[in-house]
Design an enzyme around this catalytic site. Structure first.
Site, PDB file in Angstrom:
ATOM      1  N   CYS A 116       0.794  -1.225   0.000  1.00  0.00           N
ATOM      2  CA  CYS A 116       0.000   0.000   0.000  1.00  0.00           C
ATOM      3  C   CYS A 116       0.827   1.275   0.000  1.00  0.00           C
ATOM      4  CB  CYS A 116      -0.950  -0.016   1.183  1.00  0.00           C
ATOM      5  SG  CYS A 116      -1.881  -1.565   1.305  1.00  0.00           S
ATOM      6  N   HIS A 265      -3.768   6.308   0.644  1.00  0.00           N
ATOM      7  CA  HIS A 265      -4.063   4.942   0.205  1.00  0.00           C
ATOM      8  C   HIS A 265      -5.524   4.646   0.498  1.00  0.00           C
ATOM      9  CE1 HIS A 265      -4.332   0.659  -0.002  1.00  0.00           C
ATOM     10  NE2 HIS A 265      -4.372   0.517   1.311  1.00  0.00           N
ATOM     11  N   ASN A 295     -10.127  -1.833  -2.557  1.00  0.00           N
ATOM     12  CA  ASN A 295      -8.746  -1.584  -2.150  1.00  0.00           C
ATOM     13  C   ASN A 295      -7.836  -2.335  -3.122  1.00  0.00           C
ATOM     14  OD1 ASN A 295      -6.181  -1.724  -0.967  1.00  0.00           O
ATOM     15  ND2 ASN A 295      -6.972  -1.876   1.104  1.00  0.00           N
TER      16      ASN A 295
END
Length: 338
Positions: A116, A265, A295
């Site tokens: 990430c 993120h 995500n």
């Protein structure tokens, strides 16, 4: 004249198949489609096909970048692939992509294994290569297929992650308004809290690692699957992100008032909302672009930038604060003039 690294173009690619909340609710039970959305801010996520790898997604993202932005591939002189799902232990997937994308053999290429925070780390590497005079145009590819690590009965992660790739071009330019400064950090004590335990040299896959068990929350997984300790990740994030953001603003000699957009993120909406409230970031500055992609790990920030550009929210010349955080633990932040 010194070259200053600039983020000049972004494109992204999503695999064709989608997994909707309705489908997840039917499979997993207990959680309705609306409850999944309320918890995550995600309505659907894209899932790579069984025979589709992260490098395949990266290839398509790069080809979109070349065609949509009229970029000559012969001008690319370095390739950075950020992925945690390489085609092989060796060779580097970046080397395979150099040939597949028909980049010149004078092009350097390497993989970096970060999640990430990986996009910000790749931007830092690109800036170093360009401003040291080593290279002129760096192609950054971010690509992950976490769906291949996830146990189908583990709703704690299956509701969150989607597969995707993004391609970004970092080029040298005369203007000093580009990328930087950077704040980067690592705390390996948190490695165990977001991990696929088995599959590499420390713990090779075996019949024993494939045995599934149920946790206290009713999620099933084996050591071959992705594990995330959500409570520990939240605690880490709520500490590291505000601190890193302040360090970055201090290093740049700026305040939040000087920033047009804050792009973290895109972990999930619950996490993003908690961070926004804690840091007191105005909603008008705060970018959330997660509802139809999920995500996407290393690709969340470039996808958010691209989607905000497409909607007209980000305009040429805007300044964005970019901050990635997660697996490792690892974190990184920078300012980008877009």
């Amino acid at each position: 004249m010194q070259n200053h690294a600039q983020l000049t173009a972004i494109a992204y690619h999503l695999p064709q198949a989608t997994l909707t909340n309705d489908a997840l609710a039917q499979e997993l039970g207990e959680w309705s489609a609306q409850k999944i959305f309320d918890k995550t801010g995600i309505a659907e996520r894209h899932i790579a096909a069984a025979d589709e790898t992260a490098s395949d997604l990266a290839f398509h993202a790069a080809e979109k970048l070349f065609s949509e932005h009229a970029i000559e591939r012969d001008g690319i002189d370095f390739l950075i692939l950020c992925t945690q799902a390489p085609d092989h232990f060796l060779p580097s997937s970046a080397c395979v992509l150099q040939q597949r994308l028909r980049l010149p053999t004078s092009c350097g290429a390497l993989d970096i294994n970060l999640g990430c925070s990986g996009y910000v780390y790749a931007l830092a590497m690109a800036k170093g290569l360009i401003e040291a005079g080593i290279r002129k145009q760096v192609l950054i590819l971010t690509a992950d297929t976490y769906s291949k690590f996830i146990n189908p009965r583990d709703r704690s992660v299956r509701t969150l992650f989607g597969d995707a790739a993004a391609a970004s071009l970092v080029s040298g330019g005369a203007t000093q308004q580009g990328l930087g400064p950077f704040v980067l950090g690592t705390d390996g004590s948190g490695a165990k809290n977001l991990i696929v335990p088995a599959g590499a040299m420390r713990l090779p896959r075996s019949a024993a690692t494939a045995v599934e068990s149920e946790d206290a929350s009713g999620n099933w997984r084996s050591q071959d699957d992705l594990f995330m300790d959500g409570a520990e990740i939240v605690q880490f994030t709520l500490g590291a992100v505000p601190r890193t953001m302040q360090e970055l603003l201090d290093a740049a000699g700026k305040t939040l008032d000087d920033i047009d957009h804050v792009i973290f993120h895109q972990a999930n909406k619950f996490m993003l909302d908690a961070l926004r409230r804690k840091i007191r970031i105005p909603e008008a500055k705060f970018v959330i672009e997660i509802d139809t992609v999920g995500n996407t790990v290393s690709s969340t920030i470039p996808i958010a930038i691209a989607r905000a550009r497409q909607s007209g929210r980000i305009r040429p010349g805007d300044t964005a604060l970019l901050l990635g955080f997660g697996v490792g633990y690892s974190w990184g932040g920078t300012l980008a003039h877009l």
